[in-house]
Design a protein around this motif. Structure first.
Motif, PDB file in Angstrom:
ATOM      1  N   LEU A 248      -2.519   1.152   9.546  1.00 60.50           N
ATOM      2  CA  LEU A 248      -1.169   1.131   8.975  1.00 60.50           C
ATOM      3  C   LEU A 248      -1.221   1.276   7.459  1.00 60.50           C
ATOM      4  N   LYS A 251      -2.115   4.766   6.473  1.00 58.60           N
ATOM      5  CA  LYS A 251      -1.009   5.699   6.685  1.00 58.60           C
ATOM      6  C   LYS A 251       0.049   5.552   5.596  1.00 58.60           C
ATOM      7  N   LEU A 252       0.320   4.309   5.201  1.00 60.10           N
ATOM      8  CA  LEU A 252       1.304   4.077   4.146  1.00 60.10           C
ATOM      9  C   LEU A 252       0.833   4.651   2.828  1.00 60.10           C
ATOM     10  N   LYS A 253      -0.464   4.537   2.559  1.00 60.63           N
ATOM     11  CA  LYS A 253      -1.025   5.134   1.326  1.00 60.63           C
ATOM     12  C   LYS A 253      -0.927   6.650   1.373  1.00 60.63           C
ATOM     13  N   ALA A 257       3.793   5.382   0.218  1.00 60.12           N
ATOM     14  CA  ALA A 257       4.668   4.213   0.271  1.00 60.12           C
ATOM     15  C   ALA A 257       4.083   3.020  -0.451  1.00 60.12           C
ATOM     16  N   ILE A 258       2.773   2.989  -0.576  1.00 54.24           N
ATOM     17  CA  ILE A 258       2.112   1.902  -1.325  1.00 54.24           C
ATOM     18  C   ILE A 258       1.015   2.487  -2.201  1.00 54.24           C
TER      19      ILE A 258
END
Length: 258
Positions: A248, A251-253, A257-258
């Motif tokens: 997760l 994937k966010l990186k 998103a982060i």
């Protein structure tokens, strides 16, 4: 007349159950679909009728409930619905060519309010077609009247000189009290509108429905706003599954998103 004289504006809009489709020119939505009364306006009519029905020794009398609409000839349908729900009479400002803007409607309502000697205006907080949510506030400003927006409860004092309005706000409810005359806009939790019965529909055909024009009220319908483009919202992309928390985070990186 010494009791309440209520004005309830209603609008003919695309039925809430119809999914709007953008027209080929991209200038608006397809209008050759089912239309009905704006849901917030149904609440307004219902509330006006309930105020009259709740008349007791401690509640003021309602002298008259006036339904009003401005728009094409087919708007008579929703006015007849309002009459069947309990309004006493109706006024229809016929305008076939121009889609009237909130400020124009507010000016019309101000003129009607003065001409018809109203002391309470109950209208929907917004219409579900343009979602402007401006007319009630503009009307109060033009009249110089107090206003209470997004009402979830309306109580009229026994002497008919003031109203207490409850409305939902972030984290709770807010209660406002104001002298009449005033403008109240309605929210969905206010009541449950009734269905017009067949006898009421038949009686509504005999109730007065007066036709007027913009010129009768000295209002200019010139447009001040121009729609540049109307487009469908982008299609929502499907989601994806990850195996664990590390997946997760990765994937966010990847998505920034982060």
């Amino acid at each position: 007349m010494s009791g309440l004289r209520i004005l309830v504006p209603v609008k003919r809009v695309i039925d809430y159950a119809v999914k709007p489709r953008v027209n080929k020119a991209g200038t608006g939505v397809e209008t050759n679909v089912k239309h009905s009364m704006n849901p917030f306006d149904e609440l307004s009519i219902e509330e006006a009728v309930r105020i009259r029905e709740n008349k007791t020794k401690t509640n003021p009398a309602v002298d008259d409930i006036l339904a009003f609409s401005a728009g094409p000839s087919k708007s008579q349908d929703i006015l007849r619905t309002a009459l069947a729900m309990g309004a006493d009479r109706a006024i229809h400002v016929v305008e076939e060519k121009t889609e009237l803007e909130p400020l124009t409607i507010a000016k019309l309502l101000a003129a009607v309010t003065k001409q018809e000697d109203r002391n309470l205006v109950i209208l929907g907080k917004q219409s579900i077609d343009d979602d402007s949510g401006q007319t009630g506030q503009m009307l109060a400003g033009l009249l110089g009247w107090p206003q209470a927006t997004q009402a979830s409860k309306v109580e009229i004092s026994s002497d008919g000189k003031s109203a207490t309005v409850t409305r939902e706000v972030d984290g709770g409810v807010e209660t406002l009290k104001s002298p009449l005359p005033m403008v109240v806009t309605t929210d969905l939790r206010l009541n449950e509108p009734r269905y017009a019965t067949l006898p009421s529909i038949m009686k509504a055909k005999k109730k007065p429905l007066e036709k007027k024009t913009l010129a009768d009220y000295g209002v200019d319908g010139a447009l001040r706003l121009k729609t540049l483009k109307v487009a469908e919202p982008p299609a929502r992309q499907g989601g994806g599954k990850v195996e664990d928390v590390d997946g997760l985070i990765a994937k966010l990186k990847e998505l920034g998103a982060i």
